[in-house]
Design a protein around this motif. Structure first.
Motif, short mmCIF file in Angstrom:
data_model
loop_
_atom_site.label_atom_id
_atom_site.label_comp_id
_atom_site.label_asym_id
_atom_site.label_seq_id
_atom_site.Cartn_x
_atom_site.Cartn_y
_atom_site.Cartn_z
N UNK A 85 -10.58 -42.85 -7.35
CA UNK A 85 -10.44 -41.56 -6.66
C UNK A 85 -11.17 -41.55 -5.32
N UNK A 86 -12.46 -41.95 -5.32
CA UNK A 86 -13.25 -41.83 -4.08
C UNK A 86 -13.41 -43.18 -3.38
N UNK A 87 -13.06 -44.27 -4.07
CA UNK A 87 -13.16 -45.60 -3.46
C UNK A 87 -14.58 -46.13 -3.31
N UNK A 88 -15.55 -45.49 -3.95
CA UNK A 88 -16.94 -45.91 -3.80
C UNK A 88 -17.47 -46.65 -5.02
N UNK A 89 -18.46 -47.50 -4.77
CA UNK A 89 -19.23 -48.17 -5.81
C UNK A 89 -20.71 -47.91 -5.53
N UNK A 90 -21.43 -47.10 -6.31
CA UNK A 90 -20.93 -46.34 -7.45
C UNK A 90 -20.10 -45.12 -7.01
N UNK A 91 -19.41 -44.55 -7.97
CA UNK A 91 -18.56 -43.39 -7.73
C UNK A 91 -19.37 -42.23 -7.13
N UNK A 92 -18.74 -41.57 -6.13
CA UNK A 92 -19.40 -40.41 -5.51
C UNK A 92 -18.66 -39.11 -5.79
N UNK A 93 -17.70 -39.16 -6.73
CA UNK A 93 -16.96 -37.94 -7.09
C UNK A 93 -17.93 -36.92 -7.69
N UNK A 94 -17.65 -35.64 -7.50
CA UNK A 94 -18.48 -34.63 -8.16
C UNK A 94 -18.36 -34.76 -9.69
N UNK A 95 -19.48 -34.62 -10.39
CA UNK A 95 -19.43 -34.70 -11.86
C UNK A 95 -18.90 -33.40 -12.41
N UNK A 96 -17.98 -33.54 -13.40
CA UNK A 96 -17.39 -32.32 -13.97
C UNK A 96 -17.81 -32.13 -15.42
#
Ligand SMILES: [Mg+2]
Ligand SMILES: [Zn+2]
Length: 96
Positions: A85-96
């Motif tokens: 989703x965000x293409x980052x390592x580690x993920x930077x998506x908001x936690x839901x």
């Protein structure tokens, strides 16, 4: 062992009977093994946990093979570049 090697091994061990059983039956077995994994977690059976994780992977590999999907490739394509989703390592998506 690489994922592709594991998939080949599972095909050698179970390929014929997997093809006889078919996709739906194999998917049901995967679900059953997930249940066994959840049970091992619930009762904190650490020895069994290891086996059940391996069983889940084995059935996932069988299912992938029946669907003619190379799981090694699929996994690399999806997660090789980080979070899909965000293409980052580690993920930077908001936690839901
Ligand atoms: Mg099991
Ligand atoms: Zn993310």
């Amino acid at each position: 062992m690489r994922i592709s090697e594991a998939q080949e091994l599972i095909r050698e061990i179970y390929g014929e009977r997997d093809r006889r059983r078919g996709i739906k039956g194999t998917a049901l077995h995967l679900g059953e093994e997930l249940g066994e994994l959840f049970r091992a977690l619930r009762i904190n059976d650490k020895d069994n946990l290891k086996e059940e994780l391996a069983d889940v992977l084995a059935w996932l590999l069988s299912l992938s093979d029946l669907l003619s999907i190379n799981l090694d490739e699929a996994f690399s394509e999806r997660y090789g570049g980080g979070c899909p989703k965000c293409g980052s390592i580690p993920c930077k998506c908001p936690e839901v």
